[in-house]
Design an enzyme around this catalytic site. Structure first.
Site: not given
Ligand code: AMP
Length: 227
Positions: A22, A136, A170
């Site tokens: 994404k 990554r 990360r």
């Molecule tokens: P991402 O970078 O999108 O993989 O998000 C990393 C982490 O941030 C996720 O595993 C969640 O803990 C939190 N997170 C990101 N976006 C959301 C969302 N829309 N709702 C809830 N938690 C989120």
């Protein structure tokens, strides 16, 4: 311009499990269509780094691979969408992730006379996601994404895009956390595929192939959705 000719800024949603691509694809679409990528994961990581109240509440939840509360995420997204650059149109990457968030987004968009142009589901297999996520990393300067196996910088140790020489990984890109993140996706986010199908805006694409092939599929989906 009268009301009949006013064009609302585009709203595109990328749906898919962690590691589906994404972020990578949103960045390409951002460049191609002049849209703004809004990643709630990035916004939350910024809040954690800045030590805000929201960041303090989110930190442990993110490290465990669970979802941060709807209340916190919706507030962060709402503030970000009110920034002037979002008037160019947005690609939502990682939001919404629950039905409550999807309903909040519908409410926010209707307040602004906006609508969702397309919710695009990136379809992938879980086993592949674990391989993708564990290799990554990103440029510490511009955020360009790389992968140990699939996408190394052309010049070793130097970002192709900005020339920076530091990279970061990360904290939540490890095997245990990835398992929790995948199960949160299946339990709470995958139902949004049906939700957006019901709204008539769902588009699906196979996201298991090469980054460039997926990008070209997405370009045509987004091009059609914005016309
Ligand atoms: P991402 O970078 O999108 O993989 O998000 C990393 C982490 O941030 C996720 O595993 C969640 O803990 C939190 N997170 C990101 N976006 C959301 C969302 N829309 N709702 C809830 N938690 C989120």
């Amino acid at each position: 311009m009268d009301a009949a000719t006013t064009i609302s800024p585009a709203v595109l949603i990328l749906l898919g499990p962690p590691g589906a691509g994404k972020g990578t694809q949103a960045r390409m679409l951002e460049d191609k269509f002049g849209l703004v990528q809004l990643s709630t994961g990035d916004l939350l990581r910024e809040a954690v780094a800045a030590g805000t109240e929201a960041g303090k509440a989110a930190k442990a939840v993110m490290e465990a691979g669970d979802l941060v509360s709807d209340e916190i995420v919706i507030a962060i997204l709402r503030d970000r969408m009110a920034q002037p650059d979002c008037a160019k149109g947005v690609i939502l990457d990682g939001f919404p992730r629950t039905t409550v968030q999807a309903e909040a987004l519908d409410g926010l968009l209707s307040e602004n006379n906006q609508k969702i142009n397309a919710a695009i589901s990136l379809e992938v297999e879980d086993a592949e996601m674990v391989i993708r996520i564990s290799g990554r990393y990103t440029c510490a300067g511009c955020g360009e994404g790389y992968h140990d196996t699939f996408k190394q910088p052309v010049e070793d140790g130097k970002c192709d895009k900005c020339g920076h020489t530091e990279f970061k990984r990360r904290a939540d890109d490890n095997a245990e956390t990835v398992a929790s993140r995948l199960s949160a996706y299946h339990a709470q986010t995958a139902p949004l595929i049906t939700y957006y199908d019901g709204q008539g805006v769902l588009k699906c694409t196979n996201a298991m192939g090469k980054i460039e092939d997926i990008a070209s599929d997405l370009e045509s989906i987004v091009g059609n959705a914005m016309s």
